[in-house]
Design a protein around this motif. Structure first.
Motif, PDB file in Angstrom:
ATOM      1  N   ILE A  97       0.850  -1.045  -0.391  1.00 58.76           N
ATOM      2  CA  ILE A  97      -0.138   0.021  -0.101  1.00 58.76           C
ATOM      3  C   ILE A  97       0.672   1.380  -0.065  1.00 58.76           C
ATOM      4  O   ILE A  97       1.978   0.603   0.330  1.00 58.76           O
ATOM      5  CB  ILE A  97      -1.214  -0.127   1.424  1.00 58.76           C
ATOM      6  CG1 ILE A  97       0.093   0.344   2.667  1.00 58.76           C
ATOM      7  CG2 ILE A  97      -2.183  -1.165   1.575  1.00 58.76           C
ATOM      8  CD1 ILE A  97      -0.650   0.249   3.978  1.00 58.76           C
ATOM      9  N   THR A  98       0.333   2.504  -0.280  1.00 56.66           N
ATOM     10  CA  THR A  98       0.817   3.305  -0.207  1.00 56.66           C
ATOM     11  C   THR A  98       0.241   4.463   0.828  1.00 56.66           C
ATOM     12  O   THR A  98      -0.649   4.683   0.622  1.00 56.66           O
ATOM     13  CB  THR A  98       1.185   4.317  -1.149  1.00 56.66           C
ATOM     14  OG1 THR A  98       1.723   3.350  -2.397  1.00 56.66           O
ATOM     15  CG2 THR A  98       1.764   5.159  -1.842  1.00 56.66           C
ATOM     16  N   ARG A  99       1.330   5.530   1.341  1.00 50.68           N
ATOM     17  CA  ARG A  99       0.706   6.277   2.276  1.00 50.68           C
ATOM     18  C   ARG A  99       2.325   6.756   3.086  1.00 50.68           C
ATOM     19  O   ARG A  99       3.061   5.902   3.347  1.00 50.68           O
ATOM     20  CB  ARG A  99      -0.223   6.739   3.578  1.00 50.68           C
ATOM     21  CG  ARG A  99       0.491   4.655   4.235  1.00 50.68           C
ATOM     22  CD  ARG A  99      -0.382   4.214   4.975  1.00 50.68           C
ATOM     23  NE  ARG A  99      -0.604   5.470   6.634  1.00 50.68           N
ATOM     24  CZ  ARG A  99      -2.084   5.817   7.038  1.00 50.68           C
ATOM     25  NH1 ARG A  99      -3.348   5.383   6.245  1.00 50.68           N
ATOM     26  NH2 ARG A  99      -2.109   6.767   7.833  1.00 50.68           N
ATOM     27  N   PRO A 152       1.910  -4.724   8.741  1.00 48.29           N
ATOM     28  CA  PRO A 152       2.428  -3.297   8.393  1.00 48.29           C
ATOM     29  C   PRO A 152       3.099  -2.720   9.414  1.00 48.29           C
ATOM     30  O   PRO A 152       1.995  -3.137  10.662  1.00 48.29           O
ATOM     31  CB  PRO A 152       1.741  -2.717   7.808  1.00 48.29           C
ATOM     32  CG  PRO A 152      -0.415  -3.764   8.658  1.00 48.29           C
ATOM     33  CD  PRO A 152       0.301  -5.108   8.611  1.00 48.29           C
ATOM     34  N   VAL A 153       3.865  -2.020   9.397  1.00 43.73           N
ATOM     35  CA  VAL A 153       4.406  -0.792  10.662  1.00 43.73           C
ATOM     36  C   VAL A 153       4.356   0.377  10.353  1.00 43.73           C
ATOM     37  O   VAL A 153       4.399   1.140   8.521  1.00 43.73           O
ATOM     38  CB  VAL A 153       5.748  -0.892  10.748  1.00 43.73           C
ATOM     39  CG1 VAL A 153       6.510  -0.172  11.538  1.00 43.73           C
ATOM     40  CG2 VAL A 153       6.127  -2.963  10.146  1.00 43.73           C
ATOM     41  N   MET A 191       3.346  10.246  11.453  1.00 44.49           N
ATOM     42  CA  MET A 191       1.570   9.634  11.753  1.00 44.49           C
ATOM     43  C   MET A 191       1.299  10.980  12.442  1.00 44.49           C
ATOM     44  O   MET A 191       0.318  11.619  12.254  1.00 44.49           O
ATOM     45  CB  MET A 191       1.206   8.699  11.598  1.00 44.49           C
ATOM     46  CG  MET A 191      -0.374   8.250  12.737  1.00 44.49           C
ATOM     47  SD  MET A 191      -1.010   7.295  13.516  1.00 44.49           S
ATOM     48  CE  MET A 191      -1.307   6.192  12.255  1.00 44.49           C
ATOM     49  N   LEU A 192       1.794  11.708  13.625  1.00 41.95           N
ATOM     50  CA  LEU A 192       1.588  12.778  14.215  1.00 41.95           C
ATOM     51  C   LEU A 192       2.131  13.544  14.136  1.00 41.95           C
ATOM     52  O   LEU A 192       2.071  15.514  14.778  1.00 41.95           O
ATOM     53  CB  LEU A 192       2.205  12.356  16.180  1.00 41.95           C
ATOM     54  CG  LEU A 192       1.742  10.737  16.640  1.00 41.95           C
ATOM     55  CD1 LEU A 192       2.351  10.921  18.084  1.00 41.95           C
ATOM     56  CD2 LEU A 192       0.084  11.183  16.702  1.00 41.95           C
ATOM     57  N   GLY A 193       3.021  14.519  12.924  1.00 43.22           N
ATOM     58  CA  GLY A 193       3.389  15.314  12.508  1.00 43.22           C
ATOM     59  C   GLY A 193       4.956  15.457  12.566  1.00 43.22           C
ATOM     60  O   GLY A 193       4.848  16.741  12.825  1.00 43.22           O
ATOM     61  N   GLY A 247      -7.439   4.453   5.828  1.00 46.60           N
ATOM     62  CA  GLY A 247      -5.851   3.829   5.464  1.00 46.60           C
ATOM     63  C   GLY A 247      -5.280   2.930   6.309  1.00 46.60           C
ATOM     64  O   GLY A 247      -4.335   2.965   5.643  1.00 46.60           O
ATOM     65  N   LEU A 248      -6.056   3.094   7.801  1.00 44.49           N
ATOM     66  CA  LEU A 248      -4.582   2.913   8.301  1.00 44.49           C
ATOM     67  C   LEU A 248      -5.130   0.524   7.708  1.00 44.49           C
ATOM     68  O   LEU A 248      -5.944   0.467   7.933  1.00 44.49           O
ATOM     69  CB  LEU A 248      -4.935   3.051  10.133  1.00 44.49           C
ATOM     70  CG  LEU A 248      -3.857   2.083  10.767  1.00 44.49           C
ATOM     71  CD1 LEU A 248      -2.842   2.862  10.799  1.00 44.49           C
ATOM     72  CD2 LEU A 248      -4.829   1.912  12.010  1.00 44.49           C
TER      73      LEU A 248
END
Length: 505
Positions: free
Chosen positions: A48-50, A65-66, A72-74, A152-153
């Protein structure tokens, strides 16, 4: 001797794993953490792509997945080297969170949680259930349900969920319990999370008031000085050896809760560091064997974690150990030393004369022997029967008791001076003195008077079996030997002697 805990709703608490990323401490309910594993040198690709997807990890045959929690928290990305992956589960699905390190486990009461205010578009606005304050640690409590609902997680089926369901249906899978895995003296150990109050990072270890094989000192935590012990010696598998001036620790409950007072004793197990939060068998036989605990009939289980042996400590045996209960009773509040001067000496005849305060003496008897102490050194006069932590093989010390929230060594003064004490303990008097920057207590048969007379110095050093170093002559024309710091087993300066370690004032 332990500070009371809040009563009512505020007293309810939950167990959280403390995880760190980009300088922020994140608390997550331990029930949501399946395990924590080291970050591998290379993560696997994941389809997947994020932006915050770091890759995937293989754990017991499953590809998980990791997500880089820092991204994620910016915030800043998680550590590339020496990082960890926390496997988090929610409703049958799991994902991995890439973090910097695990700080340990903490039991947070509702009173430690508070509301947080972030901009509506900040990731923490959606993920943070609350802020928390735990001792010196501040952080954010993550909402696992909100995390799992992030758009999307990637979540994959929990490969262990089927085993747990099989157990509930009676198909024989092992019952599991959440454990903290840590290192102590080169050994890998695990302890059930329900026995743990908090995990302390490396901090200053204050010396104990007496030399003791088990009691290594005390650590400040949440406003109290918690007695810290040699974890390996307590478990019966060796010794940590020489303890440094700083150490990490796991704070645990000791003994049963006092339902009447709402209090519970605590102690700290000294450790090198925390490795993992892991589910381990609760009652199943040890996979690799067991180590018996002398005199208890209990055993620690040796289990296999990732191809390495780990000793799963018996929480019942550890928290119920009577040696630990005696030491844990010495937990005291962290507070400045009393500055209100000496306690009033009640029931003593009034002093007479106009001699200076420096020439005031408290006189007492041990059998037929007569002794005097400088009145300014006397901190308290107490009933002889005090709750003691007994000490064996440390003559002339016989025990330790709490006085003004401070562990105070008790000296067998009669034996040290070569005389005899005749009064029973419940009829004797406990005298607490401070000299040379240190404190001692001892039993005497009776207090006689407070005298204000000049000192008669006879020689520089002596024992009571020789010509006394100094004496006073009181109103009844009796001679009393004056005891100094050396006679009480205290150093001539503020440094404790090597064989009798004690706290300075």
């Amino acid at each position: 001797m332990t500070p009371p805990e809040p009563a009512g709703p505020a007293a309810t608490s939950r167990l959280y794993g403390l995880l760190q990323v980009a300088g922020i401490t994140l608390a997550m309910a331990t029930a949501a953490i399946r395990e924590v594993v080291p970050r591998p040198a290379q993560l696997l690709p994941f389809p997947i792509t994020r932006p915050d997807l770091a890759g995937a990890i293989a754990v017991r045959g499953a590809i998980i997945p990791v997500i880089d929690m820092g991204l994620m928290l910016g915030l800043a990305p998680a550590c590339v080297h020496d990082g960890i992956v926390a496997i988090v589960r929610h409703q049958g699905g799991v994902t991995g969170l890439l973090l910097d390190c695990i700080e340990g486990i903490a039991r947070l009461p509702e009173s430690a949680l508070g509301a947080l205010h972030y901009p509506d578009d900040a990731p923490l606005h959606r993920l943070a259930a609350a802020g928390f304050l735990h001792g010196d640690t501040r952080g954010v409590v993550l909402d696992t349900a909100q995390l799992a609902a992030m758009p999307g997680l990637p979540l994959v089926p929990d490969s262990l969920a089927g085993q747990r369901q099989e157990h509930r249906l009676g198909h024989g899978a092992e019952d599991k319990v959440t454990c903290l895995v840590f290192r102590a003296g080169g050994q890998r150990l695990a302890l059930d999370a329900h026995a743990i109050v908090a995990t302390l990072p490396e901090s200053a270890l204050a010396p104990p008031p007496v030399t003791n094989a088990l009691w290594m000192g005390s650590l400040a935590w949440n406003g109290v000085a918690v007695p810290a012990v040699d974890t390996l010696r307590l478990a019966g598998i060796g010794s940590l050896g020489r303890t440094p001036g700083r150490s990490a620790a796991v704070v645990i409950h000791v003994g049963p809760a006092d339902s009447a007072a709402g209090t519970r004793a605590r102690a700290a197990l000294l450790i090198d560091g925390v490795d993992d939060i892991r589910q381990l068998p609760r009652h199943a036989g040890a996979a690799l064997g067991a180590i018996g605990i002398a005199g208890t009939g209990a055993a620690h289980a040796l289990v296999d974690l990732g191809g390495q042996p780990v000793l799963h400590l018996s929480a019942t045996a550890i928290t119920g150990d009577p040696r630990l209960a005696e030491v844990a009773a010495m937990q005291v509040p962290v507070a400045p030393e009393d500055t209100d001067g000496n306690q009033r000496l009640r029931g003593l005849p009034a002093a007479t004369g106009t001699t200076s305060t420096a020439d005031a003496w408290l006189t007492f008897r041990l059998g037929e022997a007569r002794y005097a102490l400088p009145l300014g050194a006397v901190e308290a006069v107490l009933p002889g029967e005090q709750p003691l932590l007994p000490l064996a093989g440390q003559f002339p010390l016989s025990g330790v008791f709490l006085h003004r929230d401070r562990p105070t060594p008790v000296l067998d003064l009669a034996a040290r001076l070569g005389c005899s004490r005749t009064a029973a303990v419940d009829e004797a008097i406990m005298v607490v003195v401070g000299m040379a920057g240190q404190r001692r207590a001892f039993l005497v048969d009776m207090l006689c008077s407070v005298e204000r007379v000049p000192l008669q110095a006879l020689r520089t050093q002596a024992t009571s079996r020789q010509l006394p170093a100094a004496t006073i002559r009181c109103r009844a024309n009796e001679t009393w030997e004056v005891l100094d710091a050396a006679a009480l087993g205290l150093a001539g300066d503020a440094t404790p002697p090597a064989d009798i370690a004690c706290l300075t004032a």
